[in-house]
Design a protein around this motif. Structure first.
Motif, short mmCIF file in Angstrom:
data_model
loop_
_atom_site.label_atom_id
_atom_site.label_comp_id
_atom_site.label_asym_id
_atom_site.label_seq_id
_atom_site.Cartn_x
_atom_site.Cartn_y
_atom_site.Cartn_z
N THR A 27 0.86 -1.18 0.00
CA THR A 27 0.00 0.00 0.00
C THR A 27 0.90 1.23 0.00
O THR A 27 1.85 1.31 0.76
CB THR A 27 -0.93 0.05 1.22
N VAL A 28 0.59 2.15 -0.88
CA VAL A 28 1.37 3.37 -0.98
C VAL A 28 0.43 4.54 -0.74
O VAL A 28 -0.63 4.62 -1.35
CB VAL A 28 2.00 3.52 -2.38
N SER A 29 0.81 5.42 0.17
CA SER A 29 0.00 6.63 0.32
C SER A 29 0.87 7.86 0.19
O SER A 29 1.99 7.90 0.68
CB SER A 29 -0.76 6.63 1.64
N ALA A 30 0.33 8.82 -0.52
CA ALA A 30 1.01 10.11 -0.66
C ALA A 30 0.54 10.98 0.48
O ALA A 30 -0.65 11.12 0.71
CB ALA A 30 0.65 10.75 -2.00
N GLY A 31 1.47 11.52 1.22
CA GLY A 31 1.12 12.30 2.41
C GLY A 31 0.69 13.71 2.09
O GLY A 31 0.40 14.05 0.94
N GLU A 32 0.64 14.52 3.13
CA GLU A 32 0.20 15.90 3.01
C GLU A 32 1.13 16.72 2.11
O GLU A 32 0.69 17.55 1.33
CB GLU A 32 0.17 16.54 4.40
#
Lengths: 423, 240
Positions: A27-32
């Motif tokens: 799972t890859v999430s792009a942060g703020e």
């Protein structure tokens, strides 16, 4: 910047001796703070103006385009192409200043529907426009209501090959006379989404959604790199959330053992999941090897930056209790893939008149959708079948199903549900 | 650098798992302090203190000393015979002796000693940017893969390797003939900040597109772009 992206791997790394197939979900999430610098944005609209669009559709499409142009923030760039047998550049790349918007609105007013549908020419015209701003966020929107001309099959493939990596394109089919598979080919190759707009009145809302999404993108040209050990084989690599997209055939080998898959532009707070299946040479009990090292890399002005990395392991054990456990995430997405496949094959079978097979496959789909909490797909399935018992997968085919409902189910069958990340 | 030994005998570029076969690497990297303290005898085979391999490793950067008897580390320029005396940075060219030499003498070297402190604070990505190609420039090579290097030492030389003149830059730009052998220095100051100095390069150095004055330290920040030669681009990144 280094904390902008986060990657996590979910897997059962334990394998029984003699095997080597490793499954893992990343799972890859792009942060703020993925915003590297204020980006330039170029938004292109490719609108079908073939004869079949005449009447309500072209009127609605013109209104939606006009609305979209009005909404563009002043720091974006845009262009408009209308397409039939040929493409017509209604409005070349321009900044969204009030004057340019006025000019574009006047040009939209002049659009008339006539002629056939050769999408390759539209894409080529868009390609020329997108080439002028290679560092911008480059997003196109293609709207059509019909099928591509049969003589345009190989030019279309060539045009897609050309456009790959130059821009991203979301595809929308209005009405029910278009082919899902055809638009999905275009959208998949150009890293976009496919969806149905059943009635012309809904075009405007859909366009606005696409624009909002495009404006949220902050990092472009992100690639997924996968390193694998000597002798290993990547059996598949799929994006599994938010939608199932098979990336296996899309890889480019950078050097031996290292391949790269395109993932396009990312916006802040965006999150995607990938499913890897890697076959490694089997090891002895107690061995531990790295089966894959997956990283996300983006390129800006020729400079590559690695933003996240995750490791996929393989550990051989003689403890069946460990090796036979299937990771919850892997199981979930394997199920979601099966769900999409059951729907597509089930609808195929129904179209062929094979009701028994269709009932079995769509019943299975209902069962998976219910157990995995994919409510959106479950709801679409209920338009096509009467559910007797969701847990057992017992369904009855509906006697009359509207073409919109069946096409909506087909186009959206690849959308997946997530599970909570507790392992 | 090929500094980690895989149990199956590969040279791994990664410290955790072998970059060839994926096997888990149990041992400490070859550039550990234990080996730094060892004697630096002239011939490589005789030291043989490492049970894993007979190859001697550079005490400064950990690179293997492939050619027996070679006087300087091919990667960082470490003087195997004299240890730290010549320091991490090769002596400055004659015409620019004053400034870098004083830096090397007075500065970090005496304190650096055998185990140079690690400065994980900065990394650079070196690439060929075809867009920089000017009208008189030759065609840029297309086969240069962008490379990211951590600035491990207080002073880093940017230039073009020359075996004849014994210049071995930490950031070698072999593919660009318009880069001087000794082109510029990147230095980490006492506060951990990064400074760029053009050391009299024939074709100059540009920081974020602007030509910098030679022999003057210019502060460099996260995200800054250094361009030089025909088409060389160095992107600077602060690593937290």
């Amino acid at each position: 910047m280094s904390d902008a992206f986060k990657a996590e791997v979910f897997q059962n790394e334990f394998l029984p001796a003699g095997t080597g197939e490793v499954h893992a979900i990343m799972t890859v999430s792009a942060g703020e703070d993925v915003t590297a610098a204020p980006r330039e944005r170029l938004f292109g609209i490719l609108c079908d103006s073939s004869g079949s669009m005449d009447g309500g559709k072209i009127v609605a499409a013109k209104a939606a385009m006009a609305k979209l142009v009005t909404m563009l923030p002043v720091d974006t760039h845009f262009f408009l192409v209308t397409g039939s047998d040929e493409a017509r550049l209604v409005c070349p790349v321009a900044r969204a200043t009030p004057e340019n918007k006025q000019r574009a609105l006047a040009a939209i007013h002049e659009i008339r529907a006539a002629g056939g549908t050769k999408i390759s020419n539209w894409l080529h015209s868009a390609w020329q426009q997108f080439r002028s701003m290679p560092n911008a966020v480059r997003q196109a929107l293609l709207l059509t209501d019909g099928q591509n001309d049969v003589t345009d099959e190989s030019p279309l493939q060539e045009a897609l090959h050309h456009c790959e990596g130059v821009f991203q394109c979301d595809c929308r089919g209005v009405g029910t006379d278009w082919k899902v598979a055809q638009l999905r080919t275009i959208a998949t190759k150009l890293l976009g989404t496919t969806d149905i707009i059943p009635t012309p009145a809904q075009i405007e809302a859909d366009f606005q959604g696409i624009l909002q999404k495009a404006l949220g993108k902050t990092v472009v040209d992100v690639a997924l790199r996968l390193w694998t050990p000597l002798g290993a084989k990547v059996k598949f690599c799929k994006e599994v959330s938010p939608e199932i997209v098979d990336l296996t055939g899309r890889s480019r080998e950078l050097k031996p053992q290292l391949r790269e898959y395109p993932t396009g532009a990312w916006g802040k707070d965006e999150s995607r999941d990938f499913h890897f299946c890697i076959e490694v040479p089997s090891g002895a009990v107690g061995d531990e090897v790295l089966a894959g090292r997956a990283s996300l890399v983006y390129t800006m002005q020729g400079v590559e930056t690695k933003v996240a990395e995750a490791r996929i392991l393989a550990v051989w054990t003689d403890d069946d209790g460990k090796s036979t456990k299937i990771n919850r995430m892997v199981a979930h997405y394997t199920g979601q893939t099966e769900l999409a496949q059951s729907i597509q094959e089930g609808l195929d079978a129904r179209a062929r008149g094979d009701d028994d097979k269709a009932t079995a496959l769509l019943g299975k789909a209902v069962q998976i959708a219910a157990s995995s909490g994919n409510d959106a797909t479950a709801k679409l399935l209920r338009q096509v079948v009467d559910v007797v018992d969701a847990d057992k997968g017992t369904v009855r085919l509906k006697q009359s199903v509207s073409k919109e409902d069946s096409m909506a189910l087909e186009t959206r069958s690849t959308k997946t549900a997530r599970i909570s990340k507790t392992n | 650098m090929d500094a980690y030994n895989c149990p199956k005998g590969h040279n791994s570029q990664d410290s955790d798992y072998c970059s060839e076969c994926g096997a888990k690497i149990q041992a400490a990297p070859a550039s550990s302090a234990a080996e730094d303290a060892g004697p630096f005898s002239g011939s490589s085979g005789s030291s043989g203190s490492s049970s894993r391999s007979a190859v001697e490793h550079c005490p400064s950067c950990g690179a293997p000393r492939d050619t027996p008897g070679i006087a300087f580390c091919e990667i960082c320029g470490w003087d195997f015979a004299n240890g730290p005396a010549t320091g991490a940075v090769p002596a400055a060219p004659p015409e620019t002796e004053a400034a870098p030499a004083s830096e090397a003498d007075s500065g970090p070297d005496s304190t650096v000693g055998l185990a140079p402190p690690q400065f994980p604070g900065w990394s650079v990505t070196v690439s060929v940017d075809a867009l920089l190609t000017g009208s008189g420039s030759p065609q840029p090579p297309s086969d240069v893969v962008p490379q990211t290097l951590a600035l491990a030492k207080p002073v880093t030389l940017i230039g073009r390797r020359s075996d004849v003149r014994a210049i071995y830059p930490e950031i070698p730009l072999q593919f660009d003939d318009a880069v001087s052998h000794r082109h510029a220095l990147l230095q980490i100051d006492a506060n951990g900040g990064l400074l760029l100095r053009d050391i009299g390069a024939a074709n100059g150095t540009r920081l974020n597109g602007r030509e910098i004055e030679p022999m003057v330290d210019h502060p460099v920040h996260d995200g800054d772009q250094i361009t030089l030669g025909y088409w060389s681009r160095i992107a600077v990144k602060a690593v937290s």
